[in-house]
Design a protein around this motif. Structure first.
Motif, PDB file in Angstrom:
ATOM      1  N   SER A 458       0.831  -1.202   0.000  1.00 43.35           N
ATOM      2  CA  SER A 458       0.000   0.000   0.000  1.00 43.35           C
ATOM      3  C   SER A 458       0.861   1.246   0.000  1.00 43.35           C
ATOM      4  CB  SER A 458      -0.949   0.030   1.196  1.00 43.35           C
ATOM      5  OG  SER A 458      -0.246   0.212   2.400  1.00 43.35           O
ATOM      6  N   ARG A 459       0.386   2.233  -0.724  1.00 35.00           N
ATOM      7  CA  ARG A 459       0.991   3.558  -0.693  1.00 35.00           C
ATOM      8  C   ARG A 459       0.690   4.197   0.649  1.00 35.00           C
ATOM      9  NH1 ARG A 459       0.010   8.980   0.314  1.00 35.00           N
ATOM     10  NH2 ARG A 459      -2.144   8.905  -0.207  1.00 35.00           N
ATOM     11  N   ALA A 460       1.696   4.760   1.284  1.00 29.65           N
ATOM     12  CA  ALA A 460       1.500   5.427   2.566  1.00 29.65           C
ATOM     13  C   ALA A 460       2.333   6.697   2.601  1.00 29.65           C
ATOM     14  CB  ALA A 460       1.879   4.502   3.721  1.00 29.65           C
ATOM     15  N   GLY A 461       1.975   7.568   3.509  1.00 30.96           N
ATOM     16  CA  GLY A 461       2.729   8.807   3.668  1.00 30.96           C
ATOM     17  C   GLY A 461       2.546   9.335   5.066  1.00 30.96           C
ATOM     18  N   TRP A 462       3.440  10.220   5.483  1.00 27.27           N
ATOM     19  CA  TRP A 462       3.336  10.796   6.815  1.00 27.27           C
ATOM     20  C   TRP A 462       3.626  12.283   6.743  1.00 27.27           C
ATOM     21  CZ3 TRP A 462       1.024   9.028  10.913  1.00 27.27           C
ATOM     22  CH2 TRP A 462       1.227   9.652  12.145  1.00 27.27           C
ATOM     23  N   GLN A 463       2.690  13.043   7.269  1.00 27.48           N
ATOM     24  CA  GLN A 463       2.848  14.492   7.402  1.00 27.48           C
ATOM     25  C   GLN A 463       3.064  14.779   8.868  1.00 27.48           C
ATOM     26  OE1 GLN A 463      -0.687  17.176   7.018  1.00 27.48           O
ATOM     27  NE2 GLN A 463       0.428  17.972   5.259  1.00 27.48           N
ATOM     28  N   GLY A 464       4.154  15.460   9.205  1.00 27.67           N
ATOM     29  CA  GLY A 464       4.509  15.656  10.599  1.00 27.67           C
ATOM     30  C   GLY A 464       3.395  16.286  11.421  1.00 27.67           C
ATOM     31  N   ASP A 465       3.171  15.726  12.620  1.00 34.63           N
ATOM     32  CA  ASP A 465       2.212  16.307  13.559  1.00 34.63           C
ATOM     33  C   ASP A 465       2.874  17.398  14.378  1.00 34.63           C
ATOM     34  OD1 ASP A 465       0.189  14.369  12.898  1.00 34.63           O
ATOM     35  OD2 ASP A 465       1.348  12.929  14.046  1.00 34.63           O
ATOM     36  N   TYR A 466       4.107  17.168  14.736  1.00 31.53           N
ATOM     37  CA  TYR A 466       4.949  18.169  15.396  1.00 31.53           C
ATOM     38  C   TYR A 466       6.385  17.865  14.974  1.00 31.53           C
ATOM     39  CZ  TYR A 466       5.541  14.356  18.792  1.00 31.53           C
ATOM     40  OH  TYR A 466       5.779  13.139  19.384  1.00 31.53           O
ATOM     41  N   PRO A 467       7.240  18.885  14.831  1.00 34.43           N
ATOM     42  CA  PRO A 467       8.552  18.678  14.218  1.00 34.43           C
ATOM     43  C   PRO A 467       9.543  17.983  15.145  1.00 34.43           C
ATOM     44  CG  PRO A 467       8.257  20.974  14.746  1.00 34.43           C
ATOM     45  CD  PRO A 467       6.950  20.300  15.055  1.00 34.43           C
ATOM     46  N   SER A 468       9.504  16.674  15.120  1.00 31.35           N
ATOM     47  CA  SER A 468      10.383  15.852  15.941  1.00 31.35           C
ATOM     48  C   SER A 468      10.685  14.576  15.191  1.00 31.35           C
ATOM     49  CB  SER A 468       9.700  15.532  17.278  1.00 31.35           C
ATOM     50  OG  SER A 468      10.318  14.443  17.926  1.00 31.35           O
ATOM     51  N   LEU A 469      11.916  14.098  15.299  1.00 28.57           N
ATOM     52  CA  LEU A 469      12.291  12.849  14.663  1.00 28.57           C
ATOM     53  C   LEU A 469      11.414  11.707  15.157  1.00 28.57           C
ATOM     54  CD1 LEU A 469      14.408  11.815  12.653  1.00 28.57           C
ATOM     55  CD2 LEU A 469      15.951  11.415  14.578  1.00 28.57           C
ATOM     56  N   TYR A 470      11.085  11.738  16.438  1.00 25.02           N
ATOM     57  CA  TYR A 470      10.247  10.684  17.021  1.00 25.02           C
ATOM     58  C   TYR A 470       8.888  10.605  16.333  1.00 25.02           C
ATOM     59  CZ  TYR A 470       7.204   8.222  20.266  1.00 25.02           C
ATOM     60  OH  TYR A 470       6.288   7.352  20.799  1.00 25.02           O
ATOM     61  N   ASN A 471       8.341  11.753  15.946  1.00 21.62           N
ATOM     62  CA  ASN A 471       7.005  11.767  15.360  1.00 21.62           C
ATOM     63  C   ASN A 471       6.927  11.000  14.049  1.00 21.62           C
ATOM     64  OD1 ASN A 471       4.879  13.818  13.551  1.00 21.62           O
ATOM     65  ND2 ASN A 471       4.164  12.752  15.365  1.00 21.62           N
ATOM     66  N   PHE A 472       8.053  10.826  13.364  1.00 19.78           N
ATOM     67  CA  PHE A 472       8.062  10.062  12.125  1.00 19.78           C
ATOM     68  C   PHE A 472       8.340   8.574  12.367  1.00 19.78           C
ATOM     69  CE2 PHE A 472       8.205  14.252  10.469  1.00 19.78           C
ATOM     70  CZ  PHE A 472       7.660  14.169   9.190  1.00 19.78           C
ATOM     71  N   LEU A 473       8.527   8.217  13.647  1.00 17.24           N
ATOM     72  CA  LEU A 473       8.840   6.830  13.984  1.00 17.24           C
ATOM     73  C   LEU A 473       7.798   6.216  14.910  1.00 17.24           C
ATOM     74  CD1 LEU A 473      12.677   7.305  14.631  1.00 17.24           C
ATOM     75  CD2 LEU A 473      11.554   6.587  12.512  1.00 17.24           C
TER      76      LEU A 473
END
Length: 561
Positions: A458-473
């Motif tokens: 599946s195609r997926a994407g992530w738009q940051g909720d708050y600017p932190s490296l953790y937020n993308f993990l």
């Protein structure tokens, strides 16, 4: 995002300087100073699509519902265009030790139905969101608060090795670490110190809810009452599969006061007709362009376009429940798929440079980003290596290629062209057939991912909720996380995330988070594809527009004739 003053000194989060191209800061259609401020009563029409769920903040974790929720509500904090946190309903947010927090809530604030917003409002809203019995998608964001584990449900998860694990069932209705000591004071005790915890408080999961939302969430989500810069035009303003109409909230006095009279989100299932509508001034703004317009949008909309690098990325997710990608053979196949994708060519030819090939699981604009993580070489195009890995997997377990490998995606986001290119790469370099599994609505893809019902990728994407490296993990890949639809689970990955959250310095935290990314590169539950530079275009009816740090259009800041 960062603490207003303290974390700036610590450097908790620093968004890299963002390059602007084709910037329409003033707009060539501006007649002059007399109308430079725009018409404050003008309603803007904007591109969108049907939200996945009723519009409750803690249950909305996809972009089309999110853009509405963020305009209807105001939280303790918000974020400016550069990602800096700005206090909104919070007078102050303080902690002596990064574990025990005291939040002072502004008094005199109300929802648009007249109900007062107090410290108890936030406590009740957060407990509702965290309690797994309420089935709120964003409940995971409250994981740090002491007592969260007592209200989170059993989560059955399938790891990359095909094994299933689970977490405990709820035993409490409320989090023990969350207390309203009076009408204006919230005390929060975290399970462990987390220096950047308050950065999260501008995210929609932490928005306050009126009492009616807790009584009948489903009905409320159809006609939400909020406290943000906009409100529903009327009851029934959400016409399903067509539009959502918002008007300016005249009683709003926060940091995001609207420069226009409202936003009418018009739903499209294909960006092509929307682009045509923009050219005819029948739509005012879009952040989704058809692939064939990426080479022409600057000339098509001179002085009415903007592009900048943002905290948004894309992945190709591989369900752990798919037998073809389980075990040792599955691990080799996941690597082979990644090596078979020519990211650089697709970014150049299909996206006309508005994407850059991914180097990690987080985008370069986020503080702590590293482009040389162990295992990240799997993101390089290498046809010979792809073929060899696939052949090695075949020796262990033959691939079931009786049907083409399907790649699920919404069709409204201009995705078909790049998926066709990826599928062609699989065919040429791996000898397997692949094709898009199209869906008119993004919500349909999310629902099938959530129910683990997809036959392929599946195609997926992530738009940051708050600017932190953790937020993308964390929210995407941690065991039981709200957006971990494929149910990936690795205890060592979870451990490193927890250690990173508890780190005393940003550098130490990011070091742990990057170690966690190396585990992702080992397991490859999803293949990072590219990071985005978000282009937007607008009609002759608009004077100026811009996107924020994470690519979201700042609708409240749009000025129009």
């Amino acid at each position: 995002m960062r603490f207003t003053r303290t974390s700036k000194a610590l450097g908790i989060v620093a968004i890299a300087a963002l390059a602007l191209t084709g910037c329409g800061a003033g707009g060539g259609s501006n007649d002059g100073a007399s109308n430079s401020a725009g018409d404050p009563a003008k309603v803007i029409s904007a591109y969108s699509n049907e939200p996945q769920n009723p519009l409750l903040p803690a249950n909305t974790n996809e972009v089309y519902g999110g853009r509405v929720v963020e305009l209807l509500f105001e939280g303790l904090r918000t974020y400016d265009a550069d990602g800096k946190p700005v206090n909104a309903l919070a007078e102050s947010i303080e902690s002596p030790d990064a574990q025990n927090w005291t939040i002072k809530v502004k008094q005199g604030q109300k929802f648009t139905n007249g109900e007062e917003i107090t410290a108890k409002t936030f406590v009740d809203s957060w407990n509702f969101a965290a309690n797994s019995k309420n089935l709120q998608n964003n409940g995971f964001f409250f994981e740090s608060i002491e007592g969260y584990a007592d209200v989170s449900a059993v989560n059955e998860t399938v790891g990359a090795d095909g094994k299933t694990s689970s977490t405990p069932a709820p035993t409490a209705e409320t989090m023990s670490g969350l207390v309203a000591t009076d009408d204006s004071t919230i005390t929060v005790k975290l399970a462990q110190p987390e220096a950047d915890w308050s950065l999260r408080l501008g995210y929609s999961a932490f928005f306050p809810l009126p009492s009616a939302a807790l009584t009948d969430p489903k009905a409320y989500g159809e006609n939400p009452v909020g406290n943000g810069p906009y409100k529903f035009e009327k009851e029934g303003a959400w016409v399903h599969d067509q539009s959502i109409s918002l008007v300016k909230n005249a009683d709003y006095s926060g940091p995001r006061e609207s420069k226009n009279g409202g936003v009418n989100f018009k739903f499209y299932t294909d960006p092509g007709p929307a682009y045509t509508d923009l050219q005819g001034d029948n739509l005012d703004i879009t952040d989704v362009l058809p692939s064939n317009a990426l080479a022409t949008y600057v000339s098509d909309f001179p002085d009415r376009n903007s592009t900048k690098a943002v905290a948004t990325n894309s992945t190709l997710n591989i369900p752990g429940y798919n037998p073809n990608f389980q075990g040792e053979a599955g691990k080799l196949r996941r690597q082979a798929l990644s090596y078979a994708i020519n990211r650089e060519e697709i970014a150049k030819v299909v996206f006309n440079g508005t994407r850059t090939p991914a180097k990690a699981y987080a985008p370069p604009v986020i503080d702590g980003f590293k482009d040389d993580l162990k295992g990240s070489e799997v993101l390089e195009f290498n046809a010979d290596k792809a073929k060899q890995l696939w052949a090695d997997a075949e020796k262990i377990q033959p691939y079931d290629g009786s049907k083409p490998l399907q790649i699920a995606s919404n069709t409204d986001g201009g995705n078909k062209e790049w998926i066709d290119a990826v599928a062609n790469g699989f065919k040429n370099n791996l000898g397997i057939q692949a094709e898009i599994q199209p869906f008119a609505k993004f919500a349909e893809v999310l629902n099938l991912r959530k129910s683990q019902s997809l036959p392929g990728l599946s195609r997926a994407g992530w738009q940051g909720d708050y600017p932190s490296l953790y937020n993308f993990l964390g929210p995407v890949w941690a065991t039981g996380a709200s957006s971990n639809y494929e149910k990936y689970s690795n205890p060592e990955f979870d451990k490193l995330l927890k250690e990173g959250l508890a780190a005393k310095t940003t550098e130490d935290a990011n070091d742990k988070f990057n170690q966690a990314q190396e585990i992702l590169f080992e397991d490859l539950p999803g293949l990072p594809l590219w990071d985005q530079a978000r282009p937007i275009v607008w009609s002759n009816n608009v004077i100026s527009a811009e996107t924020g740090w994470n690519g979201s259009i700042l609708y409240y800041n749009i000025t129009a004739k």
